[in-house]
Design a protein around this motif. Sequence first.
Motif, PDB file in Angstrom:
ATOM      1  N   TRP A   1       0.835  -1.113  -0.272  1.00  0.00           N
ATOM      2  CA  TRP A   1       0.499  -0.042  -0.015  1.00  0.00           C
ATOM      3  C   TRP A   1       1.384   1.293   0.378  1.00  0.00           C
ATOM      4  N   GLU A   2       1.747   1.299   0.847  1.00  0.00           N
ATOM      5  CA  GLU A   2       3.021   2.608   0.983  1.00  0.00           C
ATOM      6  C   GLU A   2       3.172   2.378  -0.223  1.00  0.00           C
ATOM      7  N   GLY A   3       3.897   1.343  -1.215  1.00  0.00           N
ATOM      8  CA  GLY A   3       4.967   1.705  -2.443  1.00  0.00           C
ATOM      9  C   GLY A   3       3.710   2.468  -3.321  1.00  0.00           C
ATOM     10  N   ILE A   4       2.449   1.906  -3.462  1.00  0.00           N
ATOM     11  CA  ILE A   4       1.297   2.532  -4.852  1.00  0.00           C
ATOM     12  C   ILE A   4       0.764   3.754  -4.038  1.00  0.00           C
ATOM     13  N   HIS A   5       0.858   4.376  -2.994  1.00  0.00           N
ATOM     14  CA  HIS A   5      -0.073   4.974  -2.441  1.00  0.00           C
ATOM     15  C   HIS A   5       0.676   6.551  -2.043  1.00  0.00           C
ATOM     16  N   LEU A   6       1.983   5.825  -1.364  1.00  0.00           N
ATOM     17  CA  LEU A   6       2.990   7.161  -0.623  1.00  0.00           C
ATOM     18  C   LEU A   6       3.634   7.456  -1.692  1.00  0.00           C
ATOM     19  N   LEU A   7       4.520   6.297  -2.056  1.00  0.00           N
ATOM     20  CA  LEU A   7       5.680   6.646  -3.206  1.00  0.00           C
ATOM     21  C   LEU A   7       5.266   6.653  -4.559  1.00  0.00           C
TER      22      LEU A   7
ATOM     23  N   CYS B   1       0.584 -10.579  -3.209  1.00  0.00           N
ATOM     24  CA  CYS B   1       1.715 -11.048  -3.496  1.00  0.00           C
ATOM     25  C   CYS B   1       1.960 -11.549  -4.565  1.00  0.00           C
ATOM     26  N   GLY B   2       2.607 -10.740  -4.947  1.00  0.00           N
ATOM     27  CA  GLY B   2       3.372 -11.307  -6.597  1.00  0.00           C
ATOM     28  C   GLY B   2       2.912 -10.559  -7.537  1.00  0.00           C
ATOM     29  N   GLU B   3       4.678 -10.336  -8.009  1.00  0.00           N
ATOM     30  CA  GLU B   3       4.286  -9.339  -9.491  1.00  0.00           C
ATOM     31  C   GLU B   3       3.273  -9.081 -10.343  1.00  0.00           C
ATOM     32  N   LYS B   4       2.425  -9.749 -10.530  1.00  0.00           N
ATOM     33  CA  LYS B   4       1.218  -9.200 -11.262  1.00  0.00           C
ATOM     34  C   LYS B   4       0.306  -8.352 -10.513  1.00  0.00           C
ATOM     35  N   TYR B   5       0.111  -8.016  -9.172  1.00  0.00           N
ATOM     36  CA  TYR B   5      -0.437  -6.793  -7.964  1.00  0.00           C
ATOM     37  C   TYR B   5       0.733  -6.152  -7.719  1.00  0.00           C
ATOM     38  N   CYS B   6       1.901  -6.538  -7.167  1.00  0.00           N
ATOM     39  CA  CYS B   6       2.911  -5.260  -6.396  1.00  0.00           C
ATOM     40  C   CYS B   6       3.751  -5.155  -7.204  1.00  0.00           C
ATOM     41  N   PRO B   7       3.377  -3.153  -7.037  1.00  0.00           N
ATOM     42  CA  PRO B   7       4.838  -2.543  -7.709  1.00  0.00           C
ATOM     43  C   PRO B   7       6.552  -2.807  -7.135  1.00  0.00           C
ATOM     44  N   ARG B   8       6.476  -3.430  -5.973  1.00  0.00           N
ATOM     45  CA  ARG B   8       7.269  -3.517  -5.052  1.00  0.00           C
ATOM     46  C   ARG B   8       7.910  -5.048  -5.183  1.00  0.00           C
ATOM     47  N   TYR B   9       7.483  -5.706  -5.842  1.00  0.00           N
ATOM     48  CA  TYR B   9       7.343  -7.359  -5.424  1.00  0.00           C
ATOM     49  C   TYR B   9       8.661  -7.587  -6.001  1.00  0.00           C
ATOM     50  N   LYS B  10       9.485  -7.272  -6.728  1.00  0.00           N
ATOM     51  CA  LYS B  10      11.108  -7.375  -7.657  1.00  0.00           C
ATOM     52  C   LYS B  10      11.715  -7.203  -6.331  1.00  0.00           C
ATOM     53  N   SER B  11      11.926  -6.285  -5.769  1.00  0.00           N
ATOM     54  CA  SER B  11      12.753  -5.270  -4.846  1.00  0.00           C
ATOM     55  C   SER B  11      12.106  -5.772  -3.636  1.00  0.00           C
ATOM     56  N   CYS B  12      11.173  -6.369  -3.347  1.00  0.00           N
ATOM     57  CA  CYS B  12      10.360  -6.740  -1.620  1.00  0.00           C
ATOM     58  C   CYS B  12      11.553  -7.788  -1.186  1.00  0.00           C
ATOM     59  N   THR B  13      11.908  -7.730  -0.146  1.00  0.00           N
ATOM     60  CA  THR B  13      12.775  -8.692   0.487  1.00  0.00           C
ATOM     61  C   THR B  13      12.159  -9.035   1.538  1.00  0.00           C
ATOM     62  N   PHE B  14      10.751  -9.468   1.254  1.00  0.00           N
ATOM     63  CA  PHE B  14      10.412 -10.097   3.032  1.00  0.00           C
ATOM     64  C   PHE B  14       9.200 -10.892   2.053  1.00  0.00           C
ATOM     65  N   LYS B  15       9.815 -11.277   0.564  1.00  0.00           N
ATOM     66  CA  LYS B  15       8.739 -12.553  -0.106  1.00  0.00           C
ATOM     67  C   LYS B  15       9.200 -13.644   0.144  1.00  0.00           C
ATOM     68  N   GLY B  16      10.543 -13.928   0.393  1.00  0.00           N
ATOM     69  CA  GLY B  16      10.792 -15.187   0.970  1.00  0.00           C
ATOM     70  C   GLY B  16      11.471 -16.218  -0.041  1.00  0.00           C
ATOM     71  N   ASP B  17      11.420 -15.394  -1.552  1.00  0.00           N
ATOM     72  CA  ASP B  17      12.098 -16.540  -2.001  1.00  0.00           C
ATOM     73  C   ASP B  17      14.290 -15.825  -2.257  1.00  0.00           C
TER      74      ASP B  17
END
Length: 271
Positions: free
Chosen positions: A24-30, A255-271
Amino acid sequence: MEAHTSLKIRASSWAGLFDCAYRWEGIHLLNMKNTVGLRAALGTAIHAGSAVFDQARLSGDTVTANDAAGVLVDKLRDPENEFDPMKDDITMQEAENVGISLLTKYCNEFSPQHDFIAVEMETKPMDIDCGNGIVIRLTGTMDRARINKSSNGIGISDLKSGASSVQKGIAVTKGHGAQIGTYELLYEHTTGEQITADAEVIGLKTKGKPEIATGTISNAKRIMVGDQDNPGLIEFAADMFRTGRFYPNPKSMLCGEKYCPRYKSCTFKGD
């Protein structure tokens, strides 16, 4: 004198804060761009057609289901309605066919059962003081929602479309309490009238056999404001805005590239 920071937030986005605050922060604040798939664009088009139909009923104008379907097609094919066709397993023609089928059923069977008194109502801005000089202002309309008058009083009817919005003949209500609770608060804040009826979710299933079904949510407002024994989500939101800590949720359905613009750089997704 304490400095104040005021953040304007669209009320319709509020529920996403409690799903994955990091997204949410990525989309609406950043202001990170989030390109949706064709199914999401289909949902937007269905809602555009249904809103035109319901608003016409409310104002006494004549709009048919076919007219509403024309609005749907125009919206779906609007060049400004950006989507990534590679994100979904559906063609434009299939999307039109599903959308028109669902919208026609909604206009002919579901809408006439309701006495709507407002469609996607504009709301009075509502300020939430988070402390430390941070004030959140909820603004905008009740996107995709209607105000329904029934024998039980005034309540929210919220349209939700998607591939799994209906399961076993019932609209999925899980996860929608925060948004509907926000709308209940905003309606009362805007009009001075109390919400007295349970909220209704009208689910429009866009994958597989097109289905429409309903489900109810009782006292959604309590989810937001809490009670004498439990804090509400507003209190948790205030903590996030006050501290600037927007927590990730790697188990989110989004939580996936399809829905989240931060997915690629997210360190919390666990892969």
